[in-house]
Design an enzyme around this catalytic site. Structure first.
Site, PDB file in Angstrom:
ATOM      1  CG  HIS A   1      66.388   9.144 -41.612  1.00  0.00           C
ATOM      2  ND1 HIS A   1      65.317   9.936 -41.905  1.00  0.00           N
ATOM      3  CD2 HIS A   1      67.206   9.223 -42.691  1.00  0.00           C
ATOM      4  CE1 HIS A   1      65.487  10.483 -43.092  1.00  0.00           C
ATOM      5  NE2 HIS A   1      66.622  10.056 -43.603  1.00  0.00           N
ATOM      6  CD  GLU A  59      71.218  10.405 -52.737  1.00  0.00           C
ATOM      7  OE1 GLU A  59      70.195  11.126 -52.709  1.00  0.00           O
ATOM      8  OE2 GLU A  59      71.602   9.726 -51.764  1.00  0.00           O
ATOM      9  CG  HIS A  83      64.158  11.146 -51.033  1.00  0.00           C
ATOM     10  ND1 HIS A  83      64.847   9.948 -51.002  1.00  0.00           N
ATOM     11  CD2 HIS A  83      65.032  12.091 -50.613  1.00  0.00           C
ATOM     12  CE1 HIS A  83      66.085  10.175 -50.581  1.00  0.00           C
ATOM     13  NE2 HIS A  83      66.215  11.471 -50.332  1.00  0.00           N
ATOM     14  N   GLY A  92      59.672   7.507 -42.451  1.00  0.00           N
ATOM     15  CA  GLY A  92      59.834   8.583 -43.432  1.00  0.00           C
ATOM     16  C   GLY A  92      60.782   8.193 -44.558  1.00  0.00           C
ATOM     17  CG  HIS A  93      65.063   7.269 -46.121  1.00  0.00           C
ATOM     18  ND1 HIS A  93      65.200   6.103 -46.852  1.00  0.00           N
ATOM     19  CD2 HIS A  93      65.931   8.156 -46.670  1.00  0.00           C
ATOM     20  CE1 HIS A  93      66.101   6.289 -47.802  1.00  0.00           C
ATOM     21  NE2 HIS A  93      66.554   7.523 -47.719  1.00  0.00           N
ATOM     22  CB  CYS A 114      71.894   6.432 -52.649  1.00  0.00           C
ATOM     23  SG  CYS A 114      73.177   6.565 -51.401  1.00  0.00           S
ATOM     24  CD  GLU A 154      68.533  14.463 -50.774  1.00  0.00           C
ATOM     25  OE1 GLU A 154      69.769  14.440 -50.850  1.00  0.00           O
ATOM     26  OE2 GLU A 154      67.892  13.955 -49.830  1.00  0.00           O
ATOM     27  CB  CYS A 179      73.624   8.325 -47.928  1.00  0.00           C
ATOM     28  SG  CYS A 179      73.336   9.694 -49.058  1.00  0.00           S
TER      29      CYS A 179
HETATM   30  O1  FUB Z   1      68.161  10.523 -45.767  1.00  0.00           O
HETATM   31  C1  FUB Z   1      69.095   9.485 -45.882  1.00  0.00           C
HETATM   32  C2  FUB Z   1      69.849   9.620 -47.172  1.00  0.00           C
HETATM   33  O2  FUB Z   1      70.524  10.869 -47.168  1.00  0.00           O
HETATM   34  C3  FUB Z   1      68.981   9.672 -48.400  1.00  0.00           C
HETATM   35  O3  FUB Z   1      68.719   8.435 -48.971  1.00  0.00           O
HETATM   36  C4  FUB Z   1      69.768  10.533 -49.296  1.00  0.00           C
HETATM   37  O4  FUB Z   1      69.012  11.052 -50.350  1.00  0.00           O
HETATM   38  C5  FUB Z   1      70.313  11.567 -48.367  1.00  0.00           C
HETATM   39  O5  FUB Z   1      69.380  12.562 -48.143  1.00  0.00           O
HETATM   40 ZN    ZN Z   2      73.341   8.769 -51.234  1.00  0.00          ZN
END
Ligand code: FUB
Ligand code: ZN
Length: 619
Positions: free
Chosen positions: A155, A336, A268, A204-205, A338, A320, A404
């Protein structure tokens, strides 16, 4: 006017029964621009109290958690001194940035010198924690900088993206550059290592991509847009994480095929939403039609096969995210917060390409249900996971180890004014029905838009536009997919207009006209697609944009035996059972009164059972 289609059933939902027109051949360029919330003053019986709670409760909670209850700010202080330990999760920096973004938006809505001073103090710590080469990430600074940029799932670019978003927001709010310069230095640092002819990298994200587009728009430096585009193009070529921890495959990271070839959503949920936002932003600026057609397919896959009636997405806690099409468990739903906010972000972008209201229908569904449930009515407790059924053991919390969602809420709520209007060459677009006064500049003159409404409790919306000179634009007012019957009048005189892509198009209007839209808002019984086995034989209740649920506390005894008759009649009843919930829905069943409250408002009272999907008694 009666809409020509029936309200059909949903779950992976068919909103208002609209067929899903394919976008192939549609112009790929963004045609509509957002009217930025800084021009929009919200005065609304539904949203204003939520915004007040954001300022008085949500932000103070975030600040207290970041400074006192957790080590998030201390991590920056330690990193700036190069001593001490890192505490918490490796991406905790992102919560500080998201809260800062929320503070910046709050300052735009309500200037507050004390809050600004707090933000400046944080920014001082953040700037001091930046390494001489521009790198900033407290986890690696405090655990070993030699390990930075070695694991794509750690991240680093995700945190950098949130830094940049916060930096742009704070610069817009205050004109102060310190955080913006930190973001620019980090972006430059990343571009010195990664890019064409340099190292490959697949974050990764996702998040950095959309943030780099904001940085490009703020600085006008094309290299940030180039880098965003390059990062998107890195996906799907085997450069990414190979499941180093033995758990996740490339699909989890949206890295199994090039993004332009994506047809179905996987992995995800939040990562998917941020990716699609980045793709939309780059497509708009780079005229990339392949991205647009991929997103059209993805949208169908999300909305028709993988979305809950609440606009939530992601059915599995395990990843997730997504499992099989039509697998939408209610008790175990992940949804979630988010991800629902991500649906708002992405669907606005999709609407801006096409001017099709179906995207705003989904945006509104996610906003009023899946996302809004993420924060308590008091503004100080948060849901991370938003199931559609509870056995009484799922409650909002003051904070989360992985925070988050609270920090997401902190930046989403003060910026909801972004979703009300759009502006294109030929039209002013009215997308959401939220009381507000908005001032924009069109053709070098000030134009004032005003909406007055009691939405979502009733479907009357009064709209006026004032300008000194004629405004050469159509007015396009969205007729929501849930609405089957409406009438429109101008200055009290009933009028009929053509509809295009779910908007009534009013060409012939003058400054000072009073436009009144009256939408019938009956209670609807919604059924799921027959392939959603978890909702088989069940119905959900929806009225306007709001999905309702039954809470045990209103429906004792025999909560577990409740079954709705197909011909049940419903009453909309004024209520004070919860602050800010002006109306509830009641049904009479065999001598018992069932009380449905809006889904977003559940778990604000006694702990107890809750369900959205109710058994149907078809005897
Ligand atoms: O990994 C960063 C954030 O934390 C993700 O977007 C959420 O799903 C949680 O895992
Ligand atoms: Zn979140």
């Amino acid at each position: 006017m009666i809409k020509q289609y029936l309200l059909l059933s949903i779950a992976s939902l068919i909103i208002g029964g609209c067929s899903v027109p394919k976008q192939e051949g549609a112009a790929p360029l963004k045609m509509i621009n957002q009217v930025d919330f800084s021009h929009v003053k919200i005065q609304d019986s539904f949203w204003s109290p939520r915004l007040e709670k954001h300022t008085s409760a949500t932000l103070p909670v975030c600040i207290d958690q970041i400074e006192n209850q957790t080590g998030r700010m201390q991590n920056f202080i330690n990193a700036s001194k190069g001593e001490g330990k890192h505490s918490g999760i490796f991406f905790d920096d992102s919560d500080v940035y998201k809260a800062l973004e929320g503070i910046a938006y709050s300052l735009i809505n309500n200037p507050d010198p004390e809050l600004e001073r707090k933000a400046d103090e944080w920014i001082g710590h953040i700037a001091s924690a930046q390494q001489p080469d521009g790198y900033i990430n407290t986890y690696y600074t405090l655990t070993g900088l030699e390990k930075r940029w070695t694991n794509m799932d750690m991240h680093e670019m995700y945190c950098a993206g949130h830094l940049i978003e916060a930096a742009v927001a704070y610069y817009q709010a205050t004109g102060k550059r310190t955080l913006l310069d930190v973001g620019i230095k980090m972006a430059n640092h990343m571009m010195s290592i990664f890019g064409p002819g340099k190292r490959d990298w697949v974050p990764g994200h996702e998040e950095i991509e959309l943030a780099l587009v904001k940085l490009y728009q703020t600085t006008k430096e094309e290299e940030y847009l180039d880098f965003a585009h390059w990062l998107l193009e890195e996906r799907g070529h085997g450069h990414g994480s190979k499941g180093d921890d033995g758990v996740w495959d490339p699909a989890y990271y949206q890295d199994e095929i090039p993004v332009r070839d994506l047809e179905s959503i996987s992995g995800h949920a939040v990562r998917c939403m941020y990716l699609y936002c980045g793709m939309a932003d780059v497509a708009a600026l780079r005229h990339d039609t392949a991205y647009i057609s991929a997103m059209n397919k993805l949208w169908d896959d999300v909305v028709l096969r993988n979305m809950y009636v609440t606009g939530g997405i992601g059915s599995s806690k395990h990843n997730e995210g997504f499992t099989e099409d039509y697998d939408l468990p209610n008790l175990e739903a992940y949804c979630e917060t988010c991800a629902s906010v991500g649906m708002v972000y992405w669907n606005q972008r999709m609407n801006q390409f096409t001017g099709d209201s179906k995207y705003i229908d989904v945006l509104e569904r996610s906003m009023y249900n899946g996302a809004l449930a993420g924060v308590s009515l008091s503004g100080d407790r948060f849901f991370y996971v938003n199931p559609l059924e509870s056995h009484g053991d799922h409650h909002r919390k003051a904070w989360y180890g992985c925070a988050c969602c609270p920090s997401q809420i902190s930046r989403f709520l003060p910026s909801i004014g972004n979703y009300i209007y759009g502006l294109s060459n030929n039209s002013i677009w009215v997308n959401l029905f939220i009381g507000n006064t908005t001032e924009i500049s069109i053709d070098n003159q000030k134009v004032t838009l005003k909406e007055e409404t009691n939405y979502p409790w009733d479907g009357t919306v009064n709209l006026s536009i004032n300008a000194e000179r004629p405004v050469n634009k159509d007015l396009r007012i969205r007729i929501p997919g849930w609405c089957r019957k409406y009438s429109l009048s101008i200055n009290g005189e009933s009028k009929s207009f053509d509809e295009e892509n779910g908007y009534v198009v009013i060409s012939d209007w003058e400054s000072g006209d009073r436009i009144s839209l009256n939408m019938d808002m009956p209670v609807e019984l919604v059924s799921a697609d027959h392939r959603v086995k978890q909702d088989d034989g069940k119905r959900a209740i929806q009225r306007g944009p709001l999905v309702y649920c039954l809470e045990e506390t209103d429906n004792k005894p025999d909560y577990n035996k409740i079954a709705l008759k197909g011909n049940a009649t419903f009453e909309i009843v004024n209520s004070e059972i919860l602050p800010g919930v002006a109306k509830v829905v009641q049904a009479k069943e065999g001598g018992k009164t069932l009380t449905f409250i809006p889904y977003y408002a559940w778990d604000n009272r006694d702990a107890g059972n809750m369900k959205v999907w109710i058994d149907l008694d078809d005897n």
